[in-house]
Design a protein around this motif. Structure first.
Motif, mmCIF file in Angstrom:
data_model
loop_
_atom_site.group_PDB
_atom_site.id
_atom_site.type_symbol
_atom_site.label_atom_id
_atom_site.label_comp_id
_atom_site.label_asym_id
_atom_site.label_seq_id
_atom_site.Cartn_x
_atom_site.Cartn_y
_atom_site.Cartn_z
ATOM 1 N N MET A 1 98.665 63.626 35.585
ATOM 2 C CA MET A 1 99.302 64.478 36.583
ATOM 3 C C MET A 1 99.052 65.941 36.242
ATOM 4 N N GLY A 2 99.497 66.825 37.124
ATOM 5 C CA GLY A 2 99.259 68.256 36.949
ATOM 6 C C GLY A 2 99.599 68.796 35.574
ATOM 7 N N PRO A 3 100.778 68.498 35.051
ATOM 8 C CA PRO A 3 101.155 69.044 33.725
ATOM 9 C C PRO A 3 100.272 68.556 32.586
ATOM 10 N N ASP A 4 99.487 67.499 32.809
ATOM 11 C CA ASP A 4 98.590 67.009 31.760
ATOM 12 C C ASP A 4 97.347 67.866 31.614
ATOM 13 N N PHE A 5 97.144 68.807 32.554
ATOM 14 C CA PHE A 5 95.931 69.608 32.562
ATOM 15 C C PHE A 5 96.230 71.047 32.139
ATOM 16 N N PRO A 6 95.716 71.456 30.989
ATOM 17 C CA PRO A 6 95.946 72.824 30.531
ATOM 18 C C PRO A 6 94.986 73.848 31.121
ATOM 19 N N TYR A 7 93.883 73.372 31.688
ATOM 20 C CA TYR A 7 92.865 74.298 32.176
ATOM 21 C C TYR A 7 92.675 74.127 33.671
ATOM 22 N N TRP A 8 92.739 75.245 34.391
ATOM 23 C CA TRP A 8 92.642 75.243 35.846
ATOM 24 C C TRP A 8 91.689 76.332 36.317
ATOM 25 N N GLY A 9 91.014 76.045 37.429
ATOM 26 C CA GLY A 9 90.239 77.072 38.082
ATOM 27 C C GLY A 9 91.112 77.906 39.004
ATOM 28 N N GLN A 10 90.486 78.857 39.665
ATOM 29 C CA GLN A 10 91.226 79.794 40.522
ATOM 30 C C GLN A 10 91.407 79.246 41.943
ATOM 31 N N GLY A 11 90.689 78.190 42.276
ATOM 32 C CA GLY A 11 90.819 77.574 43.591
ATOM 33 C C GLY A 11 89.765 78.055 44.566
ATOM 34 N N THR A 12 89.447 77.190 45.521
ATOM 35 C CA THR A 12 88.529 77.545 46.602
ATOM 36 C C THR A 12 89.117 77.018 47.912
ATOM 37 N N GLN A 13 89.084 77.842 48.946
ATOM 38 C CA GLN A 13 89.733 77.523 50.208
ATOM 39 C C GLN A 13 88.828 76.667 51.082
ATOM 40 N N VAL A 14 89.404 75.598 51.603
ATOM 41 C CA VAL A 14 88.718 74.739 52.571
ATOM 42 C C VAL A 14 89.532 74.739 53.850
ATOM 43 N N ALA A 15 88.888 75.067 54.953
ATOM 44 C CA ALA A 15 89.553 75.060 56.248
ATOM 45 C C ALA A 15 88.747 74.201 57.205
ATOM 46 N N VAL A 16 89.404 73.201 57.776
ATOM 47 C CA VAL A 16 88.753 72.302 58.728
ATOM 48 C C VAL A 16 89.413 72.511 60.082
ATOM 49 N N SER A 17 88.673 73.100 60.977
ATOM 50 C CA SER A 17 89.248 73.448 62.274
ATOM 51 C C SER A 17 88.142 73.594 63.308
#
Length: 130
Positions: A113-129
């Motif tokens: 789960m989320g708390p098991d991960f110490p390393y994260w990226g900054q994120g990338t936006q996906v928009a489907v429309s």
């Protein structure tokens, strides 16, 4: 310094495709499980797909099975998420996360789960429309 950088997001029409990449620096992927999470507007963060360390087993949340494919390129230290037949409900910010898992503590990435991960990226936006 261990770092993750996502790329490949954008705006796409329903039925379209995108390929997200998670580039790792400061470590090799073989001992790390990588998981993609999605934060959709007005919803809690949820997991999308993951690839386990050691055995490279892959898993998908039910809503994306048959449409998304996760893969790993060890030489390029990159984990890719190919997203086909995109739907409006796939919209959100996609994050990749990494955790080192091997030896007696190893378990399939779908159990992490989320708390098991110490390393994260900054994120990338996906928009489907349309």
């Amino acid at each position: 310094q261990l770092q993750l950088v996502e790329s490949g997001g954008g705006l796409v029409q329903p039925g379209g495709s995108l390929r997200l990449s998670c580039a790792a620096s400061g470590f090799t992927l073989d001992l790390y499980s990588i998981k993609w999470f999605r934060l959709a507007p007005g919803k809690e963060r949820d997991w999308v797909s993951c690839i386990s360390s050691i055995d490279d087993s892959t898993y998908y949340t039910e809503s994306v099975k048959g449409r998304f494919t996760i893969s790993k390129d060890d030489a390029r230290r990159t984990v890719n998420l190919q997203m086909d037949n995109l739907k409006p409900e796939d919209t959100g910010v996609y994050y990749c996360a990494a955790t080192a898992l091997y030896g007696p503590t190893w378990r399939p990435c779908k159990t992490l789960m989320g708390p098991d991960f110490p390393y994260w990226g900054q994120g990338t936006q996906v928009a489907v429309s349309s």
